[in-house]
Design an enzyme around this catalytic site. Structure first.
Site, PDB file in Angstrom:
ATOM      1  N   HIS A   1      -3.414  -5.193   1.700  1.00 47.35           N
ATOM      2  CA  HIS A   1      -2.746  -5.482   2.977  1.00 47.35           C
ATOM      3  C   HIS A   1      -2.781  -6.970   3.356  1.00 47.35           C
ATOM      4  O   HIS A   1      -3.600  -7.368   4.193  1.00 47.35           O
ATOM      5  CB  HIS A   1      -3.437  -4.697   4.099  1.00 47.35           C
ATOM      6  CG  HIS A   1      -3.224  -3.229   4.031  1.00 47.35           C
ATOM      7  ND1 HIS A   1      -2.210  -2.590   4.715  1.00 47.35           N
ATOM      8  CD2 HIS A   1      -3.878  -2.268   3.343  1.00 47.35           C
ATOM      9  CE1 HIS A   1      -2.255  -1.303   4.455  1.00 47.35           C
ATOM     10  NE2 HIS A   1      -3.261  -1.077   3.625  1.00 47.35           N
TER      11      HIS A   1
ATOM     12  N   GLU B   1      -0.976  -8.433   5.367  1.00 45.73           N
ATOM     13  CA  GLU B   1      -0.649  -8.568   6.800  1.00 45.73           C
ATOM     14  C   GLU B   1      -1.899  -8.460   7.682  1.00 45.73           C
ATOM     15  O   GLU B   1      -1.835  -8.733   8.878  1.00 45.73           O
ATOM     16  CB  GLU B   1       0.408  -7.521   7.209  1.00 45.73           C
ATOM     17  CG  GLU B   1      -0.072  -6.095   7.422  1.00 45.73           C
ATOM     18  CD  GLU B   1      -0.351  -5.318   6.128  1.00 45.73           C
ATOM     19  OE1 GLU B   1      -0.333  -5.909   5.036  1.00 45.73           O
ATOM     20  OE2 GLU B   1      -0.610  -4.109   6.232  1.00 45.73           O
TER      21      GLU B   1
ATOM     22  N   CYS C   1       0.826  -1.211   0.000  1.00 47.06           N
ATOM     23  CA  CYS C   1       0.000   0.000   0.000  1.00 47.06           C
ATOM     24  C   CYS C   1       0.862   1.264   0.000  1.00 47.06           C
ATOM     25  O   CYS C   1       1.471   1.579  -1.017  1.00 47.06           O
ATOM     26  CB  CYS C   1      -0.988  -0.070   1.160  1.00 47.06           C
ATOM     27  SG  CYS C   1      -2.490   0.835   0.807  1.00 47.06           S
TER      28      CYS C   1
HETATM   29  N1  LIG Z   1      -3.472   1.885   3.313  1.00 46.61           N
HETATM   30  C1  LIG Z   1      -2.555   2.674   2.838  1.00 46.61           C
HETATM   31  O1  LIG Z   1      -1.347   2.442   3.001  1.00 46.61           O
HETATM   32  C2  LIG Z   1      -3.045   3.917   2.169  1.00 46.61           C
HETATM   33  C3  LIG Z   1      -2.007   4.661   1.393  1.00 46.61           C
HETATM   34  C4  LIG Z   1      -2.517   6.031   1.023  1.00 46.61           C
HETATM   35  N2  LIG Z   1      -3.308   5.998  -0.179  1.00 46.61           N
HETATM   36  C5  LIG Z   1      -1.335   6.978   0.878  1.00 46.61           C
HETATM   37  O2  LIG Z   1      -1.280   7.788   0.090  1.00 46.61           O
HETATM   38  O3  LIG Z   1      -0.437   6.922   1.610  1.00 46.61           O
END
Ligand SMILES: NC(=O)CC[C@H](N)C(=O)O
Length: 250
Positions: free
Chosen positions: A201, A203, A78
């Site tokens: 995610h 995890e 992410c």
């Molecule tokens: N769950 C996440 O890690 C979100 C990331 C988020 N979109 C960001 O810009 O950091």
């Protein structure tokens, strides 16, 4: 073997817990010199702008870039994916510093805001072929990014369909517009050499196949010198798709 987990912000504890379920020790990385003690690194999800500011404050960027360049395995989930991308769109004014190395363009909040977060059953043919288990995994997307462009060396591991409605003027009758619903796929997991990246995610679920897949990218594991517990010998509880508490990232 010890896996470093960047512990500036976000879901680093959840990654350490997932590694522990596989019998592997994860250590928190907060300072550049701590990277010397680990052979691979996980960059967790969280909030990439905040994480970038903290990484800058701790002077971590040069050491992180060096780590990637040395070919050591790095997995970004992410916000971690955003960190690894060569280019990000949808950033705050002025942009944010990235580690780079992953030949792709990422849209930072492709799927929308926090309330548009979702879970889906994601087909993962490559992971299932290597790790066994069901052909898909439960994927948790929290204010998730997506990969909108990839370079030739990037292997796509998973994508999701997204639909968009377009208004076109194809009708012979003036001002009569037609709505066309199109479905396209957007990339949410990739691998390029030593780098793995997922927009969701792993995890936060009990399915440890992504962690296990990443650990196999670490040479010590390939040599068979590690005492990692194989997925097949584990409690296959991921088939229950049980979720670990979902954190709300600020
Ligand atoms: N769950 C996440 O890690 C979100 C990331 C988020 N979109 C960001 O810009 O950091």
């Amino acid at each position: 073997m010890v896996v470093g987990v960047l512990a500036l912000q976000g879901s680093f504890n959840e990654h350490i817990a997932a590694l522990k379920r596989l019998g592997v020790k994860g250590v928190q990385i907060r300072k550049p010199e701590q990277l010397q003690d680990v052979s691979s690194l996980i960059i967790p999800g969280g909030e990439s702008t905040t994480m970038a500011k903290l990484a800058e404050y701790h002077n971590l960027f040069p050491a992180l870039r060096e780590f990637v360049k040395m070919g050591k395995p790095v997995w970004g989930t992410c916000a971690g994916l955003i960190f690894l991308a060569n280019k990000a769109t949808g950033q705050k004014t002025g942009g944010q510093e990235l580690i780079g190395g992953l030949d792709c363009t990422v849209h930072r909040n492709f799927f929308g805001s926090q309330i548009q977060s979702f879970e889906t059953e994601l087909p993962i043919p490559e992971i299932a072929a290597k790790e066994g288990g069901p052909p898909s995994c439960r994927a948790v997307f929290i204010r998730a990014p997506a990969i909108i462009e990839v370079g030739l060396d990037v292997e796509v591991l998973a994508d999701v369909p997204v639909s968009s409605v377009e208004t076109v003027n194809s009708s012979p009758i003036p001002n009569e517009e037609e709505s066309i619903k199109s479905v396209r796929k957007v990339i949410v997991a990739v691998k390029q050499g030593n780098m793995l990246a997922t927009a969701f995610h792993p995890e936060l679920t009990a399915d440890t196949r992504w962690h296990s897949y990443f650990l196999k990218m670490v040479p010590e594991i390939e040599d068979g010198t590690s005492d990692i517990i194989s997925t097949s010998s584990m409690d296959q509880s991921f088939t229950n798709r049980s979720m670990i508490d979902l954190p709300i990232f600020q």
